[in-house]
Design an enzyme around this catalytic site. Structure first.
Site, PDB file in Angstrom:
ATOM      1  N   ASP A 251      31.755  84.211 -73.522  1.00 29.63           N
ATOM      2  CA  ASP A 251      30.334  83.910 -73.289  1.00 29.63           C
ATOM      3  C   ASP A 251      30.145  82.622 -72.482  1.00 29.63           C
ATOM      4  O   ASP A 251      29.355  82.600 -71.552  1.00 29.63           O
ATOM      5  CB  ASP A 251      29.605  83.811 -74.639  1.00 29.63           C
ATOM      6  CG  ASP A 251      28.098  83.755 -74.465  1.00 29.63           C
ATOM      7  OD1 ASP A 251      27.572  84.456 -73.581  1.00 29.63           O
ATOM      8  OD2 ASP A 251      27.435  82.996 -75.201  1.00 29.63           O
ATOM      9  N   HIS A 256      30.564  78.882 -67.664  1.00 26.83           N
ATOM     10  CA  HIS A 256      29.863  77.594 -67.593  1.00 26.83           C
ATOM     11  C   HIS A 256      30.790  76.390 -67.801  1.00 26.83           C
ATOM     12  O   HIS A 256      30.762  75.419 -67.049  1.00 26.83           O
ATOM     13  CB  HIS A 256      28.765  77.505 -68.655  1.00 26.83           C
ATOM     14  CG  HIS A 256      27.817  78.666 -68.668  1.00 26.83           C
ATOM     15  ND1 HIS A 256      27.442  79.328 -67.526  1.00 26.83           N
ATOM     16  CD2 HIS A 256      27.151  79.282 -69.676  1.00 26.83           C
ATOM     17  CE1 HIS A 256      26.592  80.300 -67.838  1.00 26.83           C
ATOM     18  NE2 HIS A 256      26.406  80.295 -69.142  1.00 26.83           N
TER      19      HIS A 256
HETATM   20  C1  BG6 Z   1      24.267  81.964 -71.445  1.00 25.24           C
HETATM   21  C2  BG6 Z   1      25.019  82.378 -72.683  1.00 25.24           C
HETATM   22  O1  BG6 Z   1      25.024  82.238 -70.288  1.00 25.24           O
HETATM   23  O2  BG6 Z   1      23.978  80.579 -71.503  1.00 25.24           O
HETATM   24  C3  BG6 Z   1      24.205  82.057 -73.927  1.00 25.24           C
HETATM   25  O3  BG6 Z   1      25.263  83.770 -72.632  1.00 25.24           O
HETATM   26  C4  BG6 Z   1      23.816  80.593 -73.911  1.00 25.24           C
HETATM   27  O4  BG6 Z   1      24.931  82.358 -75.112  1.00 25.24           O
HETATM   28  C5  BG6 Z   1      23.150  80.229 -72.595  1.00 25.24           C
HETATM   29  O5  BG6 Z   1      22.927  80.372 -74.983  1.00 25.24           O
HETATM   30  C6  BG6 Z   1      22.862  78.741 -72.529  1.00 25.24           C
HETATM   31  O6  BG6 Z   1      22.137  78.443 -71.373  1.00 25.24           O
HETATM   32  P1  BG6 Z   1      21.174  77.175 -71.319  1.00 25.24           P
HETATM   33  O7  BG6 Z   1      20.699  77.159 -69.907  1.00 25.24           O
HETATM   34  O8  BG6 Z   1      20.078  77.444 -72.322  1.00 25.24           O
HETATM   35  O9  BG6 Z   1      21.989  75.985 -71.709  1.00 25.24           O
END
Ligand code: BG6
Length: 503
Positions: A251, A256
């Site tokens: 995930d 990220h």
């Molecule tokens: C997504 C994940 O890519 O990014 C999620 O699948 C996560 O699990 C989300 O909560 C977090 O993104 P942000 O922009 O809210 O930090």
């Protein structure tokens, strides 16, 4: 040249912002969660700011909706739900440019109908977006090719934006790349990682490469270790079935977190443009050793107070051993980073909402002052979300007689410094894709390199080794603290308290 009122000291003049041509923006899965929660609000924001060409059209493709008027009502409802009250004049203009085409994702007939509709609209520049389940991506690309939508009409272009997750492991990512590349050129494919479009992620490069102060200390000569944290208070929020298959490594680590790590560790590119930047990130990913099992901690949240445990969530197996938390030590084997561990952690249902990068510097080789205890090291904290900004924690003389040391900080917060709010990541990404700027999108070799790095973690996690339980709403498993403690280190507290406490 225009002057930018936000420019420090009025010294810098802004180059004019490029604006996109009229585009047909085709969303596959337009009635789904991603399209209504993220894409519509981003498009709406671009529209109300005047960033879209007035002839831009949104063409929604879905299995369930083929009527323009019905889709317009749905999209307006989505805006009211996720953005708030909608300005009538702005909506009149925007709503009239929404069109619907009904069809199956991998059905060439539906794609031909889409092609006919695009032909009627007369827009040769076409941006296609897969806001659909990952299992549909290859079928969509094949059906597009059968209907000839993979090739640009005269005077235009065709680009395909692919959402994450890109593949399920290294092999499936390679297969997906091969399927896409059978019909599209690499330059037509825009693989999304929305973290790259966050202001602080982009600002990391500016901090490093547009100042002289930071880059000279940005190496194993001065940095002791790096921490990257992505802590989230929310649970799996209606995505239990997907998450129970994916887990924390797929995930957020594969994408990220490795992207943030690559931005910290990359060498300066000669120019800030797509291939030069991605070449440097790929070099980092290829220089990363796969983490050892004893350098990884996995956790799963359990019920605490009113908060349910992971196994109680809808769509999650009651005996699931899926990890909702991981803390991992990565090593980057380059001249610059050899010997500097990168500790990376992320979890669901933690106490704090914080995504941040912390560089812990070495302590000076000799300190000429009497100290009551060990000297705290300087730390540079880059807050990615929330409260984007940068804080430097360092030692200073406390006021008064004699020399006593205390912790102080220098702080830059986007919110305090700039009047205009930071755009949502999807606004930036949609505009970049319309402009043909792929710098914030991932290349095929980059995605494959990321999968290679996390493969041993997937083997541990999928191997069913029971993750350590941690209470929902807490700090994660204690074993994550021990991962650092055995090297005499501590996690920086998420949320970065201004007094620099916590280690
Ligand atoms: C997504 C994940 O890519 O990014 C999620 O699948 C996560 O699990 C989300 O909560 C977090 O993104 P942000 O922009 O809210 O930090």
């Amino acid at each position: 040249m225009s002057t930018n009122p936000d420019a420090p000291d009025g010294l810098r003049a802004d180059p004019p912002m490029p604006s996109p041509d009229a585009v047909a923006f085709v969303v596959f899965g337009v009635t789904g969660d991603l399209a209504t929660r993220k894409l519509m609000p981003a498009l709406w924001a671009l529209h109300t700011q005047g960033s879209l060409h007035p002839d831009t059209r949104l063409v929604g493709y879905a299995r369930s909706e083929g009527d323009d008027q019905a889709l317009r009502v749905r999209m307006r409802d989505a805006l009211e739900r996720y953005v708030g009250p909608v300005d009538e004049d702005a909506w009149r203009d925007f709503g009239a440019r929404i069109h619907a085409v009904r069809g199956g994702y991998d059905d060439p007939e539906g794609h031909r109908a889409l092609g006919a509709r695009l032909g009627q609209l007369g827009l040769p520049r076409r941006l296609f977006y897969t806001a659909t389940p990952p299992s549909t991506y290859a079928g969509i690309a094949d059906a597009m090719a059968e209907a000839g939508l993979n090739r640009a009409p005269e005077g235009g272009w065709a680009r395909l934006v692919i959402e994450k997750p890109f593949g399920w492991d290294e092999d499936s990512a390679r297969e997906l790349n091969a399927r896409l590349r059978a019909s599209f050129d690499e330059a037509q494919i825009y693989r999304i990682d929305h973290y790259l479009a966050k202001e602080t992620a982009q600002n990391l490069a500016v901090l490093r490469f547009a100042n002289t102060l930071f880059e000279p200390v940005w190496s194993n000569r001065f940095v002791d270790h790096v921490q990257i944290t992505m802590a989230e208070p929310m649970g799996v929020e209606g995505r239990g079935a997907f998450y129970d298959e994916a887990g924390v490594v797929r995930d957020v680590f594969q994408n990220h977190l490795l992207q943030l790590l690559a931005l910290v560790a990359m060498e300066p590119p000669a120019r800030w443009e797509a291939d030069a930047v991605r070449d440097e990130k790929v070099k980092v990913l290829r220089a990363m050793a796969c983490p050892h099992a004893d350098r990884a901690v996995f956790g799963q949240y359990v019920a605490s107070g009113a908060m349910p445990g992971y196994q109680d969530e809808d769509g999650v197996a009651p005996d699931s051993t899926q990890a909702t938390y991981a803390a991992v030590q990565f090593d980057v084997h380059t001249w610059r980073w050899s010997g500097v561990p990168f500790y990376v952690r992320s979890g669901k249902r933690l106490a704090d909402k914080a995504s941040e990068i912390v560089l812990h510097f070495k302590t000076p080789p000799h300190v000429p002052f009497e100290l009551g205890g060990p000297l705290a090291a300087d730390r540079l904290v880059l807050r990615v979300t929330p409260n984007e900004g940068i804080r430097l924690h360092f030692n200073a003389k406390l006021p008064g007689q004699g020399i006593r040391l205390g912790r102080v900080s220098l702080d830059f917060a986007y919110e305090r410094r700039f009047e205009r709010p930071s755009p949502d990541a999807y606004e930036t990404l949609l505009l970049d894709a319309m402009l043909g700027d792929a710098t914030l999108f991932m290349r095929s070799d980059e995605v494959e390199a990321q999968w290679r790095v996390v493969t041993p973690l997937l083997e541990c996690a999928d191997g069913g080794a029971a993750p350590q339980p941690y209470p929902a709403g807490g700090r994660g498993p204690d074993a994550a603290d021990r991962l650092l403690a055995r090297e005499g280190r501590r996690w920086h507290p998420p949320g970065d308290p201004a007094d620099g406490t916590g280690g």
